[in-house]
Each structure stands twice: as C-alpha cells, then as structure tokens.
Design a protein around this motif. Structure first.
Motif, PDB file in Angstrom:
ATOM      1  N   LYS A   1      39.792  24.008  43.213  1.00  0.00           N
ATOM      2  CA  LYS A   1      40.903  24.760  43.798  1.00  0.00           C
ATOM      3  C   LYS A   1      41.212  25.994  42.937  1.00  0.00           C
ATOM      4  N   ALA A   2      41.147  25.776  41.614  1.00  0.00           N
ATOM      5  CA  ALA A   2      41.459  26.864  40.692  1.00  0.00           C
ATOM      6  C   ALA A   2      40.466  28.015  40.861  1.00  0.00           C
ATOM      7  N   TYR A   3      39.190  27.669  40.992  1.00  0.00           N
ATOM      8  CA  TYR A   3      38.181  28.730  41.176  1.00  0.00           C
ATOM      9  C   TYR A   3      38.495  29.550  42.416  1.00  0.00           C
ATOM     10  N   ILE A   4      38.779  28.827  43.518  1.00  0.00           N
ATOM     11  CA  ILE A   4      39.009  29.537  44.789  1.00  0.00           C
ATOM     12  C   ILE A   4      40.232  30.436  44.690  1.00  0.00           C
ATOM     13  N   LYS A   5      41.273  29.907  44.035  1.00  0.00           N
ATOM     14  CA  LYS A   5      42.495  30.717  43.924  1.00  0.00           C
ATOM     15  C   LYS A   5      42.264  31.939  43.035  1.00  0.00           C
ATOM     16  N   LEU A   6      41.500  31.754  41.956  1.00  0.00           N
ATOM     17  CA  LEU A   6      41.224  32.898  41.077  1.00  0.00           C
ATOM     18  C   LEU A   6      40.362  33.938  41.814  1.00  0.00           C
ATOM     19  N   ILE A   7      39.373  33.426  42.553  1.00  0.00           N
ATOM     20  CA  ILE A   7      38.487  34.317  43.328  1.00  0.00           C
ATOM     21  C   ILE A   7      39.319  35.160  44.294  1.00  0.00           C
ATOM     22  N   ASP A   8      40.228  34.476  44.993  1.00  0.00           N
ATOM     23  CA  ASP A   8      41.044  35.177  45.993  1.00  0.00           C
ATOM     24  C   ASP A   8      42.033  36.152  45.356  1.00  0.00           C
ATOM     25  N   ALA A   9      42.658  35.701  44.272  1.00  0.00           N
ATOM     26  CA  ALA A   9      43.710  36.525  43.677  1.00  0.00           C
ATOM     27  C   ALA A   9      43.138  37.782  43.017  1.00  0.00           C
ATOM     28  N   PHE A  10      41.973  37.641  42.370  1.00  0.00           N
ATOM     29  CA  PHE A  10      41.458  38.791  41.605  1.00  0.00           C
ATOM     30  C   PHE A  10      40.177  39.398  42.192  1.00  0.00           C
ATOM     31  N   THR A  11      39.777  38.943  43.411  1.00  0.00           N
ATOM     32  CA  THR A  11      38.532  39.416  44.046  1.00  0.00           C
ATOM     33  C   THR A  11      37.360  39.298  43.075  1.00  0.00           C
ATOM     34  N   LEU A  12      37.084  38.081  42.675  1.00  0.00           N
ATOM     35  CA  LEU A  12      36.024  37.822  41.704  1.00  0.00           C
ATOM     36  C   LEU A  12      34.872  37.081  42.359  1.00  0.00           C
ATOM     37  N   SER A  13      33.749  37.063  41.681  1.00  0.00           N
ATOM     38  CA  SER A  13      32.662  36.172  42.097  1.00  0.00           C
ATOM     39  C   SER A  13      32.936  34.818  41.442  1.00  0.00           C
ATOM     40  N   ILE A  14      32.244  33.795  41.896  1.00  0.00           N
ATOM     41  CA  ILE A  14      32.426  32.466  41.312  1.00  0.00           C
ATOM     42  C   ILE A  14      32.045  32.469  39.834  1.00  0.00           C
ATOM     43  N   TYR A  15      31.053  33.306  39.480  1.00  0.00           N
ATOM     44  CA  TYR A  15      30.587  33.332  38.079  1.00  0.00           C
ATOM     45  C   TYR A  15      31.688  33.862  37.163  1.00  0.00           C
ATOM     46  N   THR A  16      32.314  34.937  37.581  1.00  0.00           N
ATOM     47  CA  THR A  16      33.391  35.502  36.760  1.00  0.00           C
ATOM     48  C   THR A  16      34.598  34.561  36.765  1.00  0.00           C
ATOM     49  N   ALA A  17      34.843  33.929  37.916  1.00  0.00           N
ATOM     50  CA  ALA A  17      35.978  33.000  38.003  1.00  0.00           C
ATOM     51  C   ALA A  17      35.776  31.839  37.018  1.00  0.00           C
ATOM     52  N   LYS A  18      34.539  31.368  36.906  1.00  0.00           N
ATOM     53  CA  LYS A  18      34.275  30.252  35.986  1.00  0.00           C
ATOM     54  C   LYS A  18      34.495  30.680  34.536  1.00  0.00           C
ATOM     55  N   LYS A  19      34.037  31.906  34.237  1.00  0.00           N
ATOM     56  CA  LYS A  19      34.239  32.420  32.877  1.00  0.00           C
ATOM     57  C   LYS A  19      35.730  32.514  32.568  1.00  0.00           C
ATOM     58  N   LEU A  20      36.464  33.041  33.522  1.00  0.00           N
ATOM     59  CA  LEU A  20      37.903  33.230  33.348  1.00  0.00           C
ATOM     60  C   LEU A  20      38.587  31.876  33.129  1.00  0.00           C
ATOM     61  N   TYR A  21      38.196  30.912  33.922  1.00  0.00           N
ATOM     62  CA  TYR A  21      38.767  29.571  33.794  1.00  0.00           C
ATOM     63  C   TYR A  21      38.465  29.003  32.409  1.00  0.00           C
ATOM     64  N   GLY A  22      37.231  29.300  31.931  1.00  0.00           N
ATOM     65  CA  GLY A  22      36.765  28.779  30.639  1.00  0.00           C
ATOM     66  C   GLY A  22      37.635  29.206  29.463  1.00  0.00           C
ATOM     67  N   TYR A  23      38.431  30.255  29.608  1.00  0.00           N
ATOM     68  CA  TYR A  23      39.320  30.681  28.512  1.00  0.00           C
ATOM     69  C   TYR A  23      40.530  29.769  28.379  1.00  0.00           C
ATOM     70  N   HIS A  24      40.776  28.939  29.361  1.00  0.00           N
ATOM     71  CA  HIS A  24      41.910  27.992  29.362  1.00  0.00           C
ATOM     72  C   HIS A  24      43.209  28.657  28.948  1.00  0.00           C
ATOM     73  N   LEU A  25      43.542  29.698  29.666  1.00  0.00           N
ATOM     74  CA  LEU A  25      44.770  30.441  29.351  1.00  0.00           C
ATOM     75  C   LEU A  25      46.009  29.569  29.500  1.00  0.00           C
ATOM     76  N   GLU A  26      45.911  28.529  30.329  1.00  0.00           N
ATOM     77  CA  GLU A  26      47.078  27.657  30.538  1.00  0.00           C
ATOM     78  C   GLU A  26      47.464  26.905  29.254  1.00  0.00           C
ATOM     79  N   GLN A  27      46.522  26.873  28.290  1.00  0.00           N
ATOM     80  CA  GLN A  27      46.847  26.192  27.025  1.00  0.00           C
ATOM     81  C   GLN A  27      47.502  27.138  26.030  1.00  0.00           C
ATOM     82  N   GLY A  28      47.772  28.361  26.470  1.00  0.00           N
ATOM     83  CA  GLY A  28      48.491  29.332  25.636  1.00  0.00           C
ATOM     84  C   GLY A  28      47.665  29.902  24.497  1.00  0.00           C
TER      85      GLY A  28
END
Ligand SMILES: Nc1ncnc2c1ncn2[C@@H]1O[C@H](COP(=O)(O)OP(=O)(O)OP(=O)(O)O)[C@@H](O)[C@H]1O
Length: 541
Positions: free
Chosen positions: A154-181
């Motif tokens: 769900k997170a990938y899809i939402k990131l893809i939609d919100a920032f117009t990303l490809s799945i590859y970039t969305a995965k990288k972005l998720y990998g930073y775990h920004l939610e952990q501050g």
C-alpha cells in the motif's frame, strides 16, 4: 493533439459503398462519436483513419501529415499513425498480470527517443523528496495496519501516486524509513553530489536529457524499465487500478478489466484514441459507470477521442460532436444538442431521442406574417411559428437548386471511366406515423407530393396534459417509472408519445386535454425529408 481531416473518402467493395464521399474534420481535443444504424459504415470509417482499412479514394490527414491519398499513392501504415485502439473484444492476456498486460506493448516500443541520464534524474527527485520528509511520513503513517505495521504494498502505491514515481524509486524512498525519524541529511548531500557530478560531465536540460549543440541527443532505443514503469503507473492512476497490479484478468470484474484495457491503450500516449463499441460487453450499470470514466479520461488526457457506437444515448452523453451516418453517407455532424434540437432531416430526428420523436403529417402554406397554417390529424387546424425568419417559397427554390446541383454533379461523376454505380441506393427515409390501427409502412403507396406536404416533428417532452385545452386526446397507455411516465395519447386515430415528469397516475381511456409546447417543434419538407425550421405550434379551437 492533431486535427484529423477526411476529404472525399470513399470505401467500396465492388458496387457496395460502405462509406460514400465522406468529408469530416475531427478537431483537436474533441470527443467525436460515429453514430448510425448497424452496417452504416462507422467501423469502416474508423478503420480507414486508423490505417487498418485502405480507402478506395480520398485523402486523410492527421495533424500535418497526409496519411492517405489515393491520387498521390500515400498510405502510411497503422503502426506509424500514432493512434491507440480500444475494441469491443479487448482481450487481455489471461496468463499475464495486470501490470504485464499494460507494460507488454511498451516493452516492444523501439523508436527515436531522447537520451536521458536516469541515474541523475532519480537522484535529483529523491533528494527533493527527502528534503521535505513530512509528507512522506504522513503517507507512511496512513499505511499502518491494525497492529501498527506498515503495509508495504500500500505504501509503495501511495508513494507512487503522491510523487509520480516509478516502483523502483518508490522502493528506494521507502528504504530510508523516514517514519523512524532518521536524519537523512547525509543521504541528501550524497544524492546532490551525484547530480552535480553528472551535470559537470555533460550538458543536461531540466528533464535530464543530454544536450549537444543546443539539441537534445536522441537514439533509437527501447524504453527503459523505469520509463515503462512510470508509464504503467501514470495510466493506472488515471483509471484507478493501482491496487490490482499483481492480479490476473480472471481475478477482476468486467469493469475493472475494461479499465485495464483502457490503461493498456493509453500507455504509449497515443495522440488519438479510437474506440469501437468498447462498452458493449458490459452490463447496463457498468456501462453507465464507464461512460463517466471515459468522459473524465477525455478531459484528463487531453487526447482526441473517436468513438464508434450504435447507441444514441451513449453518443449523446459522451460526445462533443456527433457524426451521424446512414448508408455510408454523412447525415449530420454537430454538437449533440444541435443534433437533437435541430436535426438536418427526418432520419436524424428519428434516430436520436428516446422515446422516439412523434411525426405528424401536415398540409399547409405560409401566411404573409411568416407563420405556416397547417391542417393536421383528421382535419385540425394549427399554426406553426418559426423561431427564425422563414421565407418558405425561397426555401423550396433553394432546395430545388441544391437538388439540381447534386444531380448535375452525380451525372458528371457517372460519366467518368472509373465510376461505379452505387448498389446500396440512398433511399428517402420512411418515417413512421403511429396509429391505433397500424399498416405495414412499406405497403404504403407514395402519394404525389407537393410543397404543401409537410411533416411535424414533436419530441415526447413537448407534450403535456393540462387542465383545459382545445386539443383533446385520450390516454391510450401509460408507463410510470416513478420519476416520469411515458404515455401514449390518442388523437383521432393517431397516437402520440409523451413523457410527463412527476409521478402522476394515468387512467387508460381518460380524457387528456393536451398542450404541445416548446420552441423546438420541427417542420420538415416531406419531399426531401429536410428540416425547414424549428418553432412553436398552436392549435386553433
Ligand atoms: N470486407 C468487406 N467486404 C464487403 N463488405 C464489407 C466488408 N466489411 C464491411 N462490409 C460492409 O460494409 C458495411 C459497413 O460496415 P461497418 O462494419 O463499417 O458497419 P458499422 O456501421 O460499423 O456496423 P455495426 O454497428 O453493425 O458494427 C456493412 O454493410 C458491411 O457488411
């Protein structure tokens, strides 16, 4: 998006003219429906524009490119016309996921494309998003399940939609775990350094396309995985199927499958989208839903849509322009409401509108004040007042001149060596007069007609039942639906159909004082079938 122009386009098989001398301009950005009865030549017209059928003669231009010219011997193949198709049988690949179904066509694209530094482009985009982590965190927090765990898909899809990303970039972005501050300033600096270094070693424009001598460098290449993914995500977003990417067609409803088919057609960004009865396999409710989707799609993509249908309701509701064809001949090309309110002829008036228009035969002449005195039904007197100035005598003279010119042109054409006589002759449209006792229309002998022979066209909504009127009818039948009732009213031996709004009850056989109101009552010439004028009608006591 280009304009499409058809000039004198004819398609015949032997002596059968499927499309006969068609002139048409499909404007940029329009939604044109090709409408007409079965076998009238709609699909053939569409296929000729698309390059799937070769016209017998004529010329077709898409944008500034002549794609077909019979005299110059030009015939650009379909795959070079940059058009998309969506057919009734849209057949998705059953053994491929939704994603692969949409991506499949894109993976075969090999054309002259700009050379892009994707690595630098993605690094720049990531740095930009990471610099504003709040929005990402908000999205990820929205994706937590009941146990507080983030739903990755769900997170990938939402990131893809919100920032117009490809799945590859969305995965990288998720990998930073920004939610952990986490502090990502080091990562941002490193990404920016990557971009700077790329910009130093080559000239890049704002889209990260490599430039040389002020020109974008191009190469014949396939689309990269990243580009394909971006295209798939873009169209999935438009038709709202982002959540179904991993499913197989059999795991989708009819409407969802249809949306996948639309996404697949849109993915290569066709300049023009051709659709041949794409909704006819769907049930009534889904059809309606998909109509809204197509309307929205037209606005969102800004593409030119050309849509074949024999469903006049579909044509009316979707189109910016309706092109109504009969027996291969164009009858009218206008906005839907013009076609409805000011049809060119009896055929058009009859073909659009549900319930159908009422035709009433009339005899009459014009008075000096412009009104036309009529005798209708079994000897009732009525006055037709045209909305605009009308000189009926001049109208008949113009009609005769037009007919003579047409006959002369036909004679000239027929004298040419290459001329082939049309076997499917254009016959005068036989309108139907509804009566209590009906006879077969085809057995009706054609009387000798004069200029006094006219036909009135009265749409069902013009009829109303009032308290008192000099036009008295009788309720012959009523079909209440709650919001409105479709009624049949008997006047003398004639039957008129009316639509009465509201939920009144009607008693069969009851007296019905009638009003026929509205300013768009049509007056047709019975000889030619053409519409003379629209106006209002008044019955004399
Ligand atoms: N290959 C062919 N050979 C001969 N006649 C053909 C051929 N293809 C189509 N026709 C005829 O040309 C006419 C127009 O066909 P077309 O498919 O364009 O009609 P249509 O308006 O799309 O009809 P429908 O709504 O039924 O699909 C029809 O009468 C059809 O029988």
């Amino acid at each position: 998006m280009p304009e499409i122009k058809l000039e004198h386009v004819t398609k015949r098989w032997g002596k059968f003219y499927a499309v006969d001398d068609l002139d048409l301009v499909i404007e940029n950005n329009s939604f044109v429906t090709l409408l007409g009865p079965s076998g009238c030549g709609k699909t053939t017209t569409l296929r000729m524009i698309a390059g799937l059928e070769t016209p017998t003669s004529g010329r077709i231009t898409i944008g500034d490119q002549v794609v077909f010219d019979s005299e110059l011997g030009i015939n650009v193949p379909a795959n070079k016309r940059k058009v998309g198709f969506l057919f009734q049988n849209y057949a998705l690949w059953p053994n491929m996921t939704v994603y692969d179904n949409i991506a499949f066509g894109l993976s075969n694209v090999k054309e002259e494309l700009p050379t892009i530094d994707f690595e630098a482009k993605n690094a720049a985009r990531l740095a930009e998003i990471l610099a504003n982590p709040g929005e990402v965190v908000k999205i990820l927090e929205d994706c937590r399940d009941k146990k507080g765990k983030i739903d990755e898909k769900k997170a990938y899809i939402k990131l893809i939609d919100a920032f117009t990303l490809s799945i590859y970039t969305a995965k990288k972005l998720y990998g930073y775990h920004l939610e952990q501050g986490k502090d990502v300033s080091g990562e941002i600096a490193s990404l920016r350094a990557k971009v700077d270094s790329a910009r130093k070693s080559q000239t890049l424009n704002e889209n990260f396309e490599i430039m040389q001598g002020g020109q974008v460098v191009t190469q014949t290449r396939k689309l990269s995985k990243e580009e394909i993914d971006l295209a798939v995500r873009r169209v999935s977003r438009i038709v709202k199927i982002g959540m179904f990417m991993d499913r197989y067609p059999a795991e989708l409803s009819g409407g969802q499958q249809q949306r996948v088919a639309i996404a697949r057609t849109l993915a290569p960004k066709p300049t023009v989208l051709f659709m041949d009865e794409p909704l006819s396999n769907l049930d009534a409710k889904l059809r309606l839903e998909m109509r809204y989707e197509l309307q929205r799609l037209h606005v969102e993509t800004g593409s030119t849509f050309v849509y074949v249908t024999h469903d006049q309701m579909e044509a009316m509701t979707l189109a910016t322009q309706i092109c109504l064809i009969n027996n291969g001949v164009l009858q009218q090309y206008d906005a839907p409401l013009t076609v409805y309110n000011r049809p060119n002829n009896l055929f058009v008036a009859d073909f659009v509108g549900n319930p159908s228009i009422n035709f009433v035969e009339a005899k009459g002449t014009q008075r000096p004040d412009g009104a036309v005195e009529l005798t209708v039904f079994a000897g009732r007197k009525a006055i037709f007042r045209p909305k605009e100035n009308l000189d009926l005598n001049q109208w008949f003279l113009d009609r005769d001149a037009r007919q003579a010119a047409q006959e002369a042109a036909h004679k000239e054409k027929a004298a040419q060596k290459s001329y082939v006589e049309k076997s499917n002759k254009d016959e005068t449209f036989r309108y139907h007069i509804a009566k209590v006792v009906e006879y077969d229309d085809s057995l009706r002998e054609e009387p000798v007609l004069t200029n006094e022979d006219l036909v009135l066209g009265i749409r069902p909504e013009f009829l109303d039942i009032v308290d008192d009127s000099c036009l008295e009818g009788e309720i012959y039948g009523a079909m209440p639906t709650g919001m409105e009732s479709t009624i049949k009213v008997r006047i003398d031996d004639f039957l008129l159909t009316g639509v009465i709004f509201g939920s009144s009850l009607f008693t069969i056989g009851a007296k019905a004082p009638l009003s026929i109101s509205g300013k768009n009552i049509m007056l047709f010439d019975r000889k030619s079938g053409q519409c003379i004028a629209v106006g209002s009608l008044e019955f004399e006591a």
